[in-house]
Structures are given as C-alpha cells and as structure tokens.
Motif scaffolding. Structure first.
Motif, PDB file in Angstrom:
ATOM      1  N   GLU A  92      -7.062  -2.403   6.820  1.00 40.36           N
ATOM      2  CA  GLU A  92      -7.806  -2.225   5.346  1.00 40.36           C
ATOM      3  C   GLU A  92      -7.778  -3.822   5.002  1.00 40.36           C
ATOM      4  O   GLU A  92      -8.837  -4.085   4.291  1.00 40.36           O
ATOM      5  CB  GLU A  92      -7.061  -1.309   4.498  1.00 40.36           C
ATOM      6  CG  GLU A  92      -7.993  -0.294   3.694  1.00 40.36           C
ATOM      7  CD  GLU A  92      -7.151   0.551   2.957  1.00 40.36           C
ATOM      8  OE1 GLU A  92      -7.533   0.817   1.790  1.00 40.36           O
ATOM      9  OE2 GLU A  92      -5.990   1.071   3.339  1.00 40.36           O
TER      10      GLU A  92
ATOM     11  N   PRO B 133       0.933  -1.099  -0.003  1.00 37.20           N
ATOM     12  CA  PRO B 133      -0.089  -0.085  -0.059  1.00 37.20           C
ATOM     13  C   PRO B 133       0.943   1.451   0.067  1.00 37.20           C
ATOM     14  O   PRO B 133       0.453   2.456  -0.405  1.00 37.20           O
ATOM     15  CB  PRO B 133      -0.927  -0.074   1.281  1.00 37.20           C
ATOM     16  CG  PRO B 133      -0.649  -1.531   1.785  1.00 37.20           C
ATOM     17  CD  PRO B 133       0.746  -1.830   1.331  1.00 37.20           C
TER      18      PRO B 133
ATOM     19  N   VAL C  62       1.297  -2.256   7.966  1.00 33.61           N
ATOM     20  CA  VAL C  62       1.602  -1.260   8.823  1.00 33.61           C
ATOM     21  C   VAL C  62       0.344  -0.267   9.252  1.00 33.61           C
ATOM     22  O   VAL C  62      -0.018   0.366   8.051  1.00 33.61           O
ATOM     23  CB  VAL C  62       2.715  -0.119   8.055  1.00 33.61           C
ATOM     24  CG1 VAL C  62       4.067  -0.639   8.588  1.00 33.61           C
ATOM     25  CG2 VAL C  62       2.588  -0.191   6.579  1.00 33.61           C
ATOM     26  N   GLY C  63       0.032  -0.036  10.061  1.00 31.03           N
ATOM     27  CA  GLY C  63      -1.263   0.571  10.788  1.00 31.03           C
ATOM     28  C   GLY C  63      -2.255   0.323   9.820  1.00 31.03           C
ATOM     29  O   GLY C  63      -2.808  -0.728   9.708  1.00 31.03           O
ATOM     30  N   GLN C  64      -2.809   1.375   9.334  1.00 28.28           N
ATOM     31  CA  GLN C  64      -4.102   1.611   8.582  1.00 28.28           C
ATOM     32  C   GLN C  64      -4.168   0.485   7.732  1.00 28.28           C
ATOM     33  O   GLN C  64      -5.339  -0.249   7.473  1.00 28.28           O
ATOM     34  CB  GLN C  64      -4.033   3.098   7.872  1.00 28.28           C
ATOM     35  CG  GLN C  64      -5.342   3.598   7.874  1.00 28.28           C
ATOM     36  CD  GLN C  64      -5.280   4.930   7.356  1.00 28.28           C
ATOM     37  OE1 GLN C  64      -4.346   5.403   7.079  1.00 28.28           O
ATOM     38  NE2 GLN C  64      -6.400   5.486   7.502  1.00 28.28           N
TER      39      GLN C  64
END
Lengths: 318, 318
Positions: free
Chosen positions: B161, B90, B155-157
């Motif tokens: 998702e 992403p 990583v994170g978001q």
C-alpha cells in the motif's frame, strides 16, 4: 449470465451441494478470480447457506497456528462435523493454495472426504478480503460444512480484518507474548472471542495467560456480555484442544442466544455488499468517457482540480 | 462550509504556508479526523501543492527504519531542504503521534523549525491510508516542504500500500533478510525504487546485498527503465547515508524525465478520489431509508437476498 454460465453454474452448485470436492474447488476458484459468473453462483447458493459456524483463527507467525488448526479440525471430525478450512494469507499475491502448501501441511486430513482445505491469497484490490472471504465461506457453507475455519496470518491490520470475517474469532498467542504494549498494538485484545496460549508446556505460559486475562478484564463490558476465556493448549500433542473446542462451541451458542450472531453477520454482509457495489461503480467510472476517473485523477495530480471536486464529478457528473 | 469554517480555514492555510508548525499540525489533525472542513482545506491548498518530492520509507520491524529516517532527514537538512515526516502505523488505531512517541524518537530534529514530524495511525475505515496520506502530504507540500517522507511499518499488505503513496519508495532490509521466499512473500521486490541493506557492518550484509540485487534483476524490465540500486548503510553511524540520498535524488530526476512521476501521481490521485467518492456514497446509503444499507445487509445475512441483488438496490434502487 452467458449461455455457457447458464449451463455450468447450476451443475457446479448441484455437485458442490453433494459434497464433490472438485465442484467446491471450482466454485472457490471463481470467487478468487472475481469471475463474472459469481453473481449467478451466489444467487444459486443463497438458499443453502447460513448454517455453518464460521471460526476465524489468527495469531502472529510462530504461535503454532497451523498445528492448532490441524488439531482443532481433528477434534471437530471426531465430533462428526464436516469442516471446511480457508487458509488466507493477506500479504500474498498468490492464490490457489499450491504455493502456500497447505494441502501438504494439513496432510492429516488430505484424504478425508469431509474436510475441505483451501488456501486463498488476498487480491490486491480494495475490499479484496471483505468480498472474497464471505463468498468462499458461502460456497463451503452451502456444500454442507458444519464449520468453516478461516485461518489468517495475523499481522496488524489483517488481524483486525479477520475478526470481521468470522462468527467466532480465536486468537492464538505464545508464552512471552504477554508484553502489554505488543498485545495492545496488535489489537488482539479487541478481536478475540476465545484465546489460547499455545505451547503451554513452555516457561512463562501461565504468566502469559494470567497477564492476558488481566488485560482482557480491563476492557470487558457490563455483565451479561461474553467474557473471553483464555485456555492453555499444546497443539502438537493435542493437550487442551478438546477444552478449547468446547469454549468455541459455547461461544457459538452464546452468539445465537444473544442476537450477536445476526449483528455480526449483518456487518459482514454490509462490507461484502459495499465491496461489490464499489467494484460495479469502478467499472462504470472506467467505462464512462464523460467522467473518466483516470482523466479526473490526472487533473487532480496536475493541480488543476481538488480531489473533492473530482469526486463530485464522478458521483454526479458536475 | 460553516461560517466558522469559512473564517478558520483561510487563516489556517495562510499560517501553514508561512510554515507555522501549529497551523500545519492543526490541518493534519483535520485530515486525521476526516473533518467536514477538509473539502475547503484541500481546495485552498490545491494551488500551492505538487512541488514536494514524496519519499516512502518502509521495511520490516527491526531493520532500523527510525534510525535510517532520522539519518536521511539530517542529510536532507544539511542540503538545505525543508522536510516533513509522516510516520504511519497502519496497524495502530491511535493517532496524533503521542502514543507512537515519534517526537521523542526523532529528538534530533524536534527543535528544528524546518522539519515537521507527525505520526498518524491508520483509520479503521476502508481506504483510510489511500485517503488520509495524500491529504497530509498535500498539507506539508503546500507548507513549503521540499521533501515529504512517509514512513510506514512494513508488514504484508501495508507495505504494498505504501508504495502507492510515494513518488519514490525506499525499502530497507537487514542482513539475513536475503531469504528468497521471505522477500517474495513480503512483496518487497515489487515495490522498491531504491534499496538499502542497513546494519551493513554485520555479518552477511554483502551476501544479502548480492542476493537482493540478483532477485531484483530477474524481475527487471526492458532497457531504459529504472534499475533499483541496492546500497549498504549503517544508519546509526551515518555510513552510506549520503550515497543513499544521492540515489533517492537520482530517482526523483528519473521520475520527472521519464514521465513516470505524472503516472504515479495520477494513480495516487485516483485512489484518493475513489476513497472520497466512496465515503460520500456511504453517507448517502446510510441516510437513505429507502435503500438503507444496513437493512439490505440484514436481508443478505438472513439469506433473503443475495449480495449482488443488494448491491443493485444500493446503486440503482432496484
């Protein structure tokens, strides 16, 4: 909107404009909660916003982001500026600041009336940051901040996202981060207006600075455009911070003179308006039994309808 | 759509259904490019999709994601399954796979006709992953894959998702990742259906497994719902991989039996349809001089209009 809102919002806005921290905090909470009162809040704030310089600060975990933000805020305060800080953690579902502990971390300024510090988690919904950040910035701006610092954890996508949220983006790196592929992958070369190699007293700092400068120069455009400076800092001692702030201010001047400021703010407003419009459309789609997004999605999932056909029905009822 | 498209798409779809790698690759490139032919492609694929089990694999950098994916794919192949792999980054603006080097990395399977491997960068636009991933999955699904593996850098978001993109989400952790705050912040406790503590031959692996199991149990719902297993693996030697695959298969069975599969696929289709509808709206907004999103955004940026008022004009022309 509601009678209660009609009474509450003008009062909150008036108190926020006088710099009352509790009123500012309450308005930002309305932003975080995506409150129905926001429409009225933003309309009321509009005439008073647009003056603050929005400085985005990003960088990978461990580069000294908190310490650097703290040192920069101190330098801005010495220059007599009122400062607002939004610490955004896009990966966190939490909000309101308590969990992120920024008030503790930024203890130097916690009792300073002219510094507002606020943590915000990113909401889970699409366009969360694109929507909530400009609104929180608008609150701090209208409350009389000369500078609004938007600090984000820089990881991948969110790093690129933050670049769109600020007038000036400051990217922090640490010595050893000069590894070309890493830098390119993280996209940091495309988003920074000013770079600082923090922990510049460590080995390899000068090499990292040179490498970063070389990589940046490869992507630089024609003459007359901004050439991002790369400065050495040691945020923990304050070394280089005044020089860094001077470059940030120089960039703010360049933005205004070149017309780039209006371009960036228009792009930011565009994303904000889009996010608001999308949220309104979602409400309509969910409320409309005739189209019923969930029903359409169910048919797509079951293989009865293709997604484009479903989008047609959603948009035009056919 | 175009005469050329009318000729090209049915041919590509027919060849993809026969498993021809070049045709599959071409269709996924159309997805990546957000080609105008996509509408026709998705309509043509619809009757043939919906059979593949979509397995999301995520985890922080360094947990051995590539090695684990590789080992799982090998195990699936031994079980006679046709497998498609989408490796999604992403944070990368790049696409097409060459830059990510997955074909090199997944060398074990590069010559295996029954494994398709493809890297995709996330497009910069809003809803990029929500849109392109289900479409690329649909291509591989219609091409006869029994399993489509969607591997993302976690990583994170983006980690959260990816959970929405798969039927089953496998989260990989490494020993020492048991630190509660880290795990909670990364949101991994909410997204996994199956967990693997990879590099389980290292010190602390058993402790990490126990801690993770304890943290998961705190968030578990009522009886009858899925209880995410936590398995030890050493992907580099293949230890634990068969057992991991058995749990993945068990989850696939649970999804179908419980009705959860339809729920998840509907949620995924919902996001896909929304993203397509939004893109169509954007085209209209940009094309319509009367409303003109850029002009409205400029007025918001200049403080002449508030963002809600701009959204009203955009949606309803008032």
């Amino acid at each position: 909107m509601t009678r209660r809102g009609a009474a509450v919002v003008p009062d909150l806005v008036a108190r926020a404009r006088e710099g009352e921290p509790a009123a500012v905090a309450r308005l930002i909470t309305l932003v975080e909660d995506a409150s129905p009162l926001l429409r009225e809040v933003m309309t009321a704030l509009r005439p008073y916003a647009g003056h603050a310089h929005v400085l985005g600060i990003t960088g990978a975990p461990g580069v000294g982001k908190s310490t650097s933000t703290n040192a920069l805020v101190a330098a801005m305060r010495r220059a007599g500026k009122r400062v607002g800080v939004l610490a955004i953690d896009p990966s966190s579902p939490f909000s309101g600041g308590a969990l992120l502990g920024d008030r503790v971390r930024m203890g130097d300024h916690a009792l300073d009336r002219d510094v507002y510090i606020r943590s915000m988690g990113a909401r889970g919904h699409l366009g969360g940051l694109a929507w909530s950040t400009p609104q929180a910035v608008r609150v701090l701006d209208a409350a009389g901040c000369d500078v609004v610092v938007v600090e984000t954890v820089g990881v991948g996508q969110s790093e690129v996202e933050v670049a769109g949220l600020a007038d000036t983006t400051l990217v922090l790196v640490a010595p050893g981060m000069g590894d070309g592929i890493q830098a390119a992958k993280a996209g940091i070369l495309e988003i920074g207006d000013v770079y600082a190699v923090n922990k510049a007293d460590r080995e390899g700092a000068e090499r990292t600075r040179r490498e970063l400068r070389t990589m940046l120069s490869m992507g630089e455009r024609s003459e007359g455009s901004w050439r991002a400076p790369v400065l050495p800092t040691v945020a923990s001692t304050g070394d280089g911070i005044e020089e860094l702030l001077a470059e940030v201010d120089r960039h703010a001047g360049w933005l205004a003179d070149s017309g780039e400021l209006a371009r960036r703010r228009t792009a930011r407003a565009r994303r904000e308006v889009e996010a608001i419009a999308l949220a309104a459309l979602r409400e309509r789609w969910d409320a409309d039994d005739q189209v019923g997004l969930d029903r359409l999605a169910g048919r797509v999932a079951a293989g009865e309808l293709d997604p484009y056909g479903a989008a047609d029905v959603l948009l035009d009822g056919r």
